[in-house]
Design a protein around this motif. Structure first.
Motif, short mmCIF file in Angstrom:
data_model
loop_
_atom_site.label_atom_id
_atom_site.label_comp_id
_atom_site.label_asym_id
_atom_site.label_seq_id
_atom_site.Cartn_x
_atom_site.Cartn_y
_atom_site.Cartn_z
N SER A 69 0.83 -1.21 0.00
CA SER A 69 0.00 0.00 0.00
C SER A 69 0.86 1.25 0.00
CB SER A 69 -0.90 0.03 1.23
OG SER A 69 -1.80 -1.02 1.19
N ARG A 70 0.38 2.27 -0.68
CA ARG A 70 1.14 3.53 -0.78
C ARG A 70 1.37 4.21 0.56
NH1 ARG A 70 0.59 6.10 -6.35
NH2 ARG A 70 -0.45 4.49 -7.55
N ASP A 71 0.49 3.96 1.52
CA ASP A 71 0.64 4.63 2.81
C ASP A 71 1.51 3.85 3.79
OD1 ASP A 71 -1.23 2.61 3.12
OD2 ASP A 71 -2.53 3.77 4.45
N ALA A 72 2.02 2.69 3.38
CA ALA A 72 2.89 1.90 4.27
C ALA A 72 4.27 2.53 4.34
CB ALA A 72 3.00 0.46 3.75
N ASP A 73 4.84 2.57 5.54
CA ASP A 73 6.17 3.14 5.74
C ASP A 73 7.27 2.17 5.36
OD1 ASP A 73 5.18 5.55 6.78
OD2 ASP A 73 5.00 4.67 8.78
N GLY A 74 6.92 0.89 5.33
CA GLY A 74 7.91 -0.13 5.02
C GLY A 74 7.24 -1.47 4.81
N ALA A 75 8.07 -2.50 4.68
CA ALA A 75 7.56 -3.85 4.47
C ALA A 75 8.48 -4.85 5.16
CB ALA A 75 7.50 -4.17 2.98
N VAL A 76 7.87 -5.83 5.79
CA VAL A 76 8.60 -6.95 6.38
C VAL A 76 8.54 -8.08 5.36
CG1 VAL A 76 8.77 -8.57 8.29
CG2 VAL A 76 7.90 -6.26 8.70
N ASP A 91 6.85 -8.42 15.42
CA ASP A 91 6.54 -7.22 16.21
C ASP A 91 7.80 -6.53 16.71
OD1 ASP A 91 3.84 -7.62 15.81
OD2 ASP A 91 3.47 -8.45 17.81
N ARG A 92 8.79 -7.30 17.13
CA ARG A 92 10.05 -6.70 17.60
C ARG A 92 10.74 -5.95 16.47
NH1 ARG A 92 13.61 -10.96 19.91
NH2 ARG A 92 14.91 -9.19 20.45
N LEU A 93 10.68 -6.47 15.25
CA LEU A 93 11.26 -5.76 14.11
C LEU A 93 10.52 -4.44 13.88
CD1 LEU A 93 11.72 -8.72 11.58
CD2 LEU A 93 13.45 -7.74 13.10
N ILE A 94 9.20 -4.51 13.93
CA ILE A 94 8.37 -3.31 13.72
C ILE A 94 8.66 -2.28 14.80
CG2 ILE A 94 5.99 -2.44 13.73
CD1 ILE A 94 5.20 -5.15 12.37
N GLU A 95 8.80 -2.72 16.05
CA GLU A 95 9.08 -1.80 17.16
C GLU A 95 10.45 -1.15 17.02
OE1 GLU A 95 8.40 -4.39 20.47
OE2 GLU A 95 6.24 -4.44 20.07
N ALA A 96 11.42 -1.87 16.45
CA ALA A 96 12.78 -1.32 16.29
C ALA A 96 12.88 -0.39 15.09
CB ALA A 96 13.79 -2.46 16.14
N PHE A 97 11.91 -0.46 14.19
CA PHE A 97 11.90 0.40 13.00
C PHE A 97 11.66 1.84 13.45
CE2 PHE A 97 9.34 2.31 9.47
CZ PHE A 97 10.32 2.27 8.49
N SER A 98 12.62 2.71 13.16
CA SER A 98 12.50 4.10 13.61
C SER A 98 13.23 5.02 12.64
CB SER A 98 13.09 4.24 15.02
OG SER A 98 13.01 5.58 15.43
N PRO A 99 12.54 5.45 11.59
CA PRO A 99 13.19 6.34 10.62
C PRO A 99 13.79 7.59 11.26
CG PRO A 99 11.11 5.54 9.74
CD PRO A 99 11.18 5.10 11.19
N ASP A 100 13.16 8.11 12.32
CA ASP A 100 13.69 9.30 12.98
C ASP A 100 15.06 9.06 13.59
OD1 ASP A 100 11.32 10.52 12.31
OD2 ASP A 100 10.46 10.38 14.33
N ARG A 101 15.33 7.82 14.00
CA ARG A 101 16.62 7.48 14.59
C ARG A 101 17.55 6.82 13.57
NH1 ARG A 101 13.75 4.70 18.85
NH2 ARG A 101 14.95 2.89 18.26
#
Length: 174
Positions: A69-76, A91-101
């Motif tokens: 989807s176009r509104d998704a920030d990423g993909a696993v 879920d741990r991968l998603i939680e560690a995903f942090s574009p700001d960091r």
């Protein structure tokens, strides 16, 4: 399509993805597409057929990334033959995903080895679309080391890839 504990490997992997915090699940099919779709009957997933599946893993990655989807920030990117990947790891991968960091690629790691699945920021989708053949995206992870966040994992869940009858037997033995 092989079974582990009475359940198809692809169904195990898909149910775990569905149980995770991922917002949508896209299943790329190729070889035995009809059988895979039957095995996943009743699950809320989007199927994408990859007519070039015989060309290798890269064509399936590209088919899946194209359908995000176009509104998704990423993909696993998960593999259907890795039954020990569970919703908790995703879920741990998603939680560690942090574009700001700067955490734009998130990878499970055990004993210094990187495994699967891998979470990719949308920023890398164009590069994923350039993959070719049966080679994954490990070289992209190496190229963008500054954007990689490692998530420590125990055991071999991020590595058990059932590609052979011997691997299936090993998984059945536990």
């Amino acid at each position: 399509m092989a079974e582990l504990d009475g359940k198809k490997l692809v169904r195990i992997a898909t149910e775990q993805a569905l149980a995770s915090k991922a917002s949508e699940e896209i299943v790329v099919t190729g070889h035995q597409a009809d059988l895979v779709e039957q095995a996943l009957a009743g699950l809320k997933v989007k199927f994408v057929r990859n007519p070039d599946f015989a060309g290798g893993l890269a064509s399936s990655v590209k088919a899946g990334i194209s359908a995000v989807s176009r509104d998704a920030d990423g993909a696993v990117i998960c593999l259907g033959d890795m039954p020990l990947i569970d919703a908790g790891l995703i879920d741990r991968l998603i939680e560690a995903f942090s574009p700001d960091r700067g955490n734009l690629i998130v990878v499970p790691v055990a004993d210094g080895r990187r495994g699967n699945p891998v979470l990719w920021s949308r920023r890398f989708f164009k590069e994923l679309m350039t993959l070719d053949g049966d080679i994954g995206a490990r070289h992209l992870i190496a190229r963008h080391a500054e954007a990689v966040a490692d998530v420590p994992v125990e055991g071999n869940s991020a590595f058990l890839d059932i590609d052979t009858p011997q691997a299936l037997e090993a998984a059945r033995r536990g």
